[in-house]
Motif scaffolding. Structure first.
Motif, mmCIF file in Angstrom:
data_model
loop_
_atom_site.group_PDB
_atom_site.id
_atom_site.type_symbol
_atom_site.label_atom_id
_atom_site.label_comp_id
_atom_site.label_asym_id
_atom_site.label_seq_id
_atom_site.Cartn_x
_atom_site.Cartn_y
_atom_site.Cartn_z
ATOM 1 N N PRO A 224 0.819 -1.177 0.151
ATOM 2 C CA PRO A 224 -0.017 -0.217 -0.028
ATOM 3 C C PRO A 224 0.637 1.359 -0.125
ATOM 4 C CG PRO A 224 -1.041 -1.807 1.308
ATOM 5 C CD PRO A 224 0.277 -2.012 0.962
ATOM 6 N N PRO A 225 1.757 1.584 1.012
ATOM 7 C CA PRO A 225 2.543 2.670 0.861
ATOM 8 C C PRO A 225 3.330 2.699 -0.151
ATOM 9 C CG PRO A 225 3.294 1.316 2.484
ATOM 10 C CD PRO A 225 2.050 0.741 1.988
ATOM 11 N N LEU A 226 4.113 1.770 -0.656
ATOM 12 C CA LEU A 226 4.790 1.721 -1.889
ATOM 13 C C LEU A 226 3.994 2.012 -3.153
ATOM 14 C CD1 LEU A 226 7.277 -1.141 -1.293
ATOM 15 C CD2 LEU A 226 7.829 1.156 -1.094
ATOM 16 N N GLY A 227 3.032 1.497 -3.394
ATOM 17 C CA GLY A 227 1.794 1.792 -4.489
ATOM 18 C C GLY A 227 1.608 3.222 -4.636
ATOM 19 N N MET A 228 1.053 3.693 -3.483
ATOM 20 C CA MET A 228 0.708 4.980 -3.146
ATOM 21 C C MET A 228 1.598 6.253 -3.549
ATOM 22 S SD MET A 228 -2.660 4.685 -2.982
ATOM 23 C CE MET A 228 -2.862 6.253 -2.950
ATOM 24 N N GLY A 229 2.841 5.809 -3.077
ATOM 25 C CA GLY A 229 4.183 6.612 -3.335
ATOM 26 C C GLY A 229 4.507 6.697 -4.652
ATOM 27 N N LEU A 230 4.318 5.469 -5.444
ATOM 28 C CA LEU A 230 4.671 5.452 -6.624
ATOM 29 C C LEU A 230 3.487 5.968 -7.581
ATOM 30 C CD1 LEU A 230 6.338 4.293 -9.386
ATOM 31 C CD2 LEU A 230 5.220 2.068 -9.069
ATOM 32 N N ALA A 231 2.293 5.830 -7.183
ATOM 33 C CA ALA A 231 1.437 6.617 -8.017
ATOM 34 C C ALA A 231 1.500 8.226 -8.072
ATOM 35 C CB ALA A 231 -0.184 6.432 -7.387
ATOM 36 N N THR A 232 1.852 8.818 -7.023
ATOM 37 C CA THR A 232 2.249 10.250 -6.953
ATOM 38 C C THR A 232 3.402 10.595 -7.741
ATOM 39 O OG1 THR A 232 3.635 10.060 -5.208
ATOM 40 C CG2 THR A 232 1.303 10.295 -4.703
ATOM 41 N N LEU A 233 4.182 9.756 -8.123
ATOM 42 C CA LEU A 233 5.409 9.985 -8.826
ATOM 43 C C LEU A 233 5.114 9.552 -10.502
ATOM 44 C CD1 LEU A 233 8.181 8.219 -6.993
ATOM 45 C CD2 LEU A 233 7.878 10.606 -7.116
ATOM 46 N N LEU A 234 4.185 8.720 -10.713
ATOM 47 C CA LEU A 234 3.887 8.571 -11.907
ATOM 48 C C LEU A 234 2.910 9.634 -12.729
ATOM 49 C CD1 LEU A 234 3.029 4.570 -11.841
ATOM 50 C CD2 LEU A 234 5.009 5.732 -12.876
ATOM 51 N N ARG A 235 1.987 10.155 -11.985
ATOM 52 C CA ARG A 235 1.109 11.039 -12.389
ATOM 53 C C ARG A 235 0.852 11.988 -11.554
ATOM 54 N NH1 ARG A 235 -2.585 8.895 -16.502
ATOM 55 N NH2 ARG A 235 -3.389 11.205 -16.633
#
Length: 347
Positions: A224-235
């Protein structure tokens, strides 16, 4: 109805904005302490590292304050200053009864609306000056305290017991179904009672010599934290500056296996975020289970890699779950924004 939901979202965002520094501070301090402590088969060992233990304790204190702050400022957003006392008390008691951040959100909203209700009660003119500083805090805190301790706490305890018994019954059954359930439980409330039930079940199975359960949980814990962090970097354009900062902190926490790094996103937007992180953790958990991953330490995330069996499968599980979470939440945000604009035009 739309106005009510809009106000509700604003109340949640207010609470989250005050809670984020506590989550980031606590999470990064805890992550740093765990990162430098020796990792053993029983988890990080602080017995020979008093300075790291001190850092861990300070981070834990910050983390502990997160629930009262979240609930207190949600209540403040609803009812103003008189909502602070019952909100903080409700958030603290949410931690005491292991209701997690979902319990804190409920406590904050309930505290705010109870205060609003008390404000509307007709009182003698002589009592009005002491209402916001004495009468309202006492009455509202009593109500919230009773709800959290006598109403909410009991079913949560029963739920944890029932869930643990159900998991034990499934441990000899379909491994994929069990992994899906464990992943969903880990992500659903991010450190709350449902998460803890799955985690402690995995830890208990370590003592019985079955490391696969903890392996599945370990992969799901950090997703969850890795995925949400990556989401903020992708878009980046989909996320505010505050959310992007929370994403960086979340990724740091995810690397050390702290699921709570996703709480700022889930608390601010539970309807969209929680299903996405649940799906990502389920995928990570299933891949780990099918890949035969075994975790010998009651902890999760990449930090436990030295004590993990089938390390390649473990890394693949985490990466896949993280990417699915990030892509899914960004798609959902784009789709729902487009849908909301279409509804506004139609109206």
């Amino acid at each position: 109805m739309f106005d009510f939901l809009k106000k509700l979202r604003q109340h949640l965002l207010t609470g989250v904005s005050y809670a984020i520094p506590f989550i980031a501070c606590g999470g990064i301090l805890i992550a740093g302490a765990i990162a430098f402590a020796p990792m053993t088969s029983t988890g990080p060992d602080f017995s020979q590292a008093p300075r790291l233990k001190l850092v861990l304790d300070i981070g834990t204190a910050s983390f502990t304050l997160m629930l009262p702050v979240l609930a207190g400022y949600i209540s403040y957003s609803v009812a103003g200053k008189p909502g602070l006392v019952p909100g903080f008390i409700g958030g603290y008691l949410s931690g005491q009864v292991n209701a997690g951040f979902l319990g804190a959100i409920l406590a904050g909203l309930l505290a705010g609306y109870v205060v609003q209700l008390i404000k509307k009660m007709p009182v003698p003119k002589a009592i009005r000056p002491v209402m916001p500083i004495l009468i309202i805090p006492i009455l509202s805190s009593a109500v919230i305290g009773i709800v959290m301790l006598k109403i909410l706490g009991i079913p949560i305890a029963h739920l944890m017991t029932a869930a643990n018994n159900a998991l034990r019954g499934m441990s000899t059954g379909n491994a994929v179904v069990l992994a899906m359930l464990l992943g969903a439980m880990i992500a659903f409330d991010m450190g709350g009672p449902i998460n803890k039930t799955a985690f402690f079940f995995g830890a208990a199975m370590i003592r019985e010599g079955d490391y696969r359960i903890m392996g599945a949980c370990a992969a799901a814990i950090c997703t969850p934290p890795l995925g949400m962090g990556l989401a903020t970097l992708l878009r980046k354009r989909l996320w505010s500056d505050e959310e992007q900062e929370a994403g960086i902190a979340g990724m740091a926490m995810g690397l050390i296996g702290i699921t709570e790094g996703a709480i700022p996103f889930a608390a601010a937007d539970p309807v969209r975020v929680i299903p996405c992180i649940v799906v990502g953790s389920m995928v990570a958990s299933v891949i780990a289970m099918v890949g035969g991953v075994g975790d010998h330490a009651p902890h999760g995330g990449p930090i436990v890699l030295p004590v993990v069996d089938r390390r390649l499968a473990y890394v693949i599980a985490i990466l896949t779950g993280t990417i699915i979470t990030a892509v899914l939440i960004n798609i959902v945000k784009v789709w729902t924004k487009t849908d909301a604009k279409a509804q506004e035009k139609a109206a």
